[in-house]
Every structure is written in structure tokens, then in C-alpha cells.
Design an enzyme around this catalytic site. Sequence first.
Site, mmCIF file in Angstrom:
data_model
loop_
_atom_site.group_PDB
_atom_site.id
_atom_site.type_symbol
_atom_site.label_atom_id
_atom_site.label_comp_id
_atom_site.label_asym_id
_atom_site.label_seq_id
_atom_site.Cartn_x
_atom_site.Cartn_y
_atom_site.Cartn_z
ATOM 1 N N HIS A 184 0.832 -1.209 0.000
ATOM 2 C CA HIS A 184 0.000 0.000 0.000
ATOM 3 C C HIS A 184 0.870 1.265 0.000
ATOM 4 O O HIS A 184 1.824 1.358 0.787
ATOM 5 C CB HIS A 184 -0.900 -0.010 1.244
HETATM 6 CA CA CA Z 1 0.504 -0.308 -4.292
#
Ligand code: CA
Length: 393
Positions: A184
Amino acid sequence: EYGISRPKGYTVSYHATPEMEKHHFGQTHPMKPWRLTLTKSLVTSYGMPFAMDNYVTREATYEELNAFHGGDYLDYLITAAPEDQPRDIENPDKEVKYNLGGSDCPLFHGLYNYCSMSAGCSLDAARKICSKQSDIAITWGGGLHHAKKYEASGFCYINDIVLAILQLLRIYPRVLYIDIDVHHGDGVEEAFFSTDRVMTVSFHKYQPESFFPGTGALEDNGPKNEHNAGAHHAINVPLQDGITDEQYEALFQSIIGAINERYRPSAIALQCGADSLAGDRLGRFNLRVQGHGACVKYCKSLGLPMILFGGGGYTPRNVARAWAYETSIAIGADANIPETIPEHAPWREHFVHDTLFPSLEQSLHEPRHNRNSEKRLREIVTHVHEQLRFVAH
Ligand code: CA
Ligand code: ZLV
Ligand code: ZN
């Protein structure tokens, strides 16, 4: 020699420095700056530098880093020595300052130098885009998306992406940040959380308890307060192990296509972390070089000024393949690029297989089960489309 020539009507710049590649995080650490040397060598053996403007970059200055990072954090980063590393046995209670000196973000010789060169590369890339001297600027030494204002995180110390986007915002009203690293893009999301001038989109493996950094749920779309300009301007695409090229490409085009129509960005910052490839030491996806590159190709087709950043990527031979292929896409030479790695390429034996496009069987020791159902992927697309209805048109 490979029919690679300068693209007509637009300019691609390549920003790098051999200085960065000399640094070592430590023997067992997965981040190997040497992968940048392997990438440059493959790019060069295909003759691609003839089709680009090539810049050897400089270190970013303290003031440039200070545009995002806190002064006290930078001061510590400058002076911190490998000897300051807390050693578990001798010094069990020693405080880890700014998350520096742990096993993810070790203190190594020349650390500040390494960080400021990575940031220098990405800042130079951004400036070429702002001055319109480049249409696409490539900074494979950047892409360090986890670094926070006052903290190192996940192998990242200085957030070169945030610094580069801050430059773009001087000229461009809206910047679309896209992150295809398997992790992320939390640091970039956080930095632009409260503004509608940057929309952040991250595709990543999401398993909060066991996969780093644990953030980036589908429902996390920015501040919950509707009066905050950043509301609805963070998009997260949480995925599971084993996603295929076909699924990823369909998802990517549907989501980025819709965002482009609704948000109308004026520039794109694309983080091309190569740990989303099959066979990556830390990754979990089943993407081939072609599937990863298809994201770059799609973004290029939108015709906006664009920066291509590096990022993760822990199986160096595949990192070099993906970023060399993506360089060829930037210069429009991907259709002509020979699949066989050139005879004269240095490190040729390091690639194990002599093709630029290894099959999944060549990349994976055992097949990785695909845990992404079509039903869940449809839910994700629907959720994103619904979020976009809240975005001013
Ligand atoms: Ca990513
Ligand atoms: O690719 O690490 O899981 C951009 C990027 O996105 C963790 N770190 C943290 C949370 C608790 N720890 C574990 C500490 C491990 C320290 C050393 C490794 C050493 C050998 C092999 C794998 C790892 C490792 N570390 C795997 N995953 C982690 C993550 C950080 C991932 C950063 C991804 C960075 C450049
Ligand atoms: Zn990563």
C-alpha cells in the site's frame, strides 16, 4: 541496431546516478540498490539511451527535503551512524528514533547520501515535466512510498514521490498518483490526505494482520468529514495472492479510465514497484512483465505528462526486465524490442532465462493459487465507481 530511435513529437528523460547503486542495506536485507545497475545495463544493451535525454542526477539539498520532511528528522538522518543501531542483546531498551536503525530501515554507511540522491532523481524528473522539456520522465531510483514526514518506514527514508508531486503542483492543478507496488502506498496517501489537488490510487495485497503495512482497505477513501477537501480522493484496491495479468489489466483500466474521466488530472505520477511481479521475493501476485507493463502503456495512452517512479522489487533480474520493458514503452519501442536479451548484455547470465518475458513457470517454483474471485473484483470496481460520484466533475 534494434531499430530504436527517438520518438517523434515527444521527449522521454531518464534520471539516474551510478552513485546510488553502490549502497548496501546489509547482506540479508531484501532491498538491493544494485538492481538499478542491472536495469540500466539492460536498457543500454537494447540501445534505448539513444532515444532519450539521459541525466546523471545530483543529491537533493536539505532545503528540498525539508519541503516535506521535518527538520529534526533530517538532522538525525544526517548524523545517524551505523554504530547508533540498537543491538537487541546489548541494548534491549535503546529507543529506535524515527523508526531508524531497526531491521526494515537499517542505518548503513552513506545513508543520507543514498536518500538525497533518490530524491534528487525524482525532483529532476519533476522539474523536466514542469518545464515541459520532457513528456515522460523516468526515475527508477525513486518510488519510496512509505516514508513519512517524521519517520522512516518499510525500507523508505525520504519520500521522493511526495517531493516530486509538490513540484508538479506548482504548475499542474490536479495530479493523479497511481501505485502498482504490491504494498500500500501509505506515505503518499497520508501526505495528500486533505487535498483534492492530488488523487491517490494504490493497488496492493491487503491482509491487515500479516502483510505490510496493513492499511489500504477498500472503504478507506480519505477524510470522513465531507467538508475536508480530501474526502473521496484516496482510492484503495485491496487484492489477494495470485492475481493474474488478465484480472489486473481489466481492473486497472476500468478504475483508472473512470478516474481519468471524472477527475481529469493534468499530470500523472506512476509508481511502478516491481514486487507485484510473479516470483518476487516479497510479493504474492502472478503478474508477468507484460501485465505490469500494460499499466504503463495504458497510462501513456491517456496522453498526459507523466513521471515513472521505481519502488519495490526484490528479485533483481525481474525488476530489470520490467523497468527495461517499461522504458521501451515510454519511448514507444515496445513493439520492436527483441524478446531475447541481447548477446552482448553484461550480466546476461544473471537473468537465468534469456528472455525479457519469462513465463509464469519460469518465474515461480510452484504455482501460486489465485485467491481473487471475479465477484470480489466486481465489488471493488463498483465501490470505486460509487466513490467517484462524490468527486467534483
Ligand atoms: Ca501499491
Ligand atoms: O516495496 O525485513 O513486515 C517499497 C516497498 O513497498 C515488516 N516489514 C515489518 C513489520 C514488522 N516487520 C518485520 C521486520 C522485518 C525486518 C526485515 C525483511 C527481511 C528479510 C526478508 C523480508 C523482510 C520483510 N520486511 C518483508 N516485509 C517486510 C516489511 C517491509 C516491507 C517494505 C516494502 C517496501 C520500497
Ligand atoms: Zn513494495
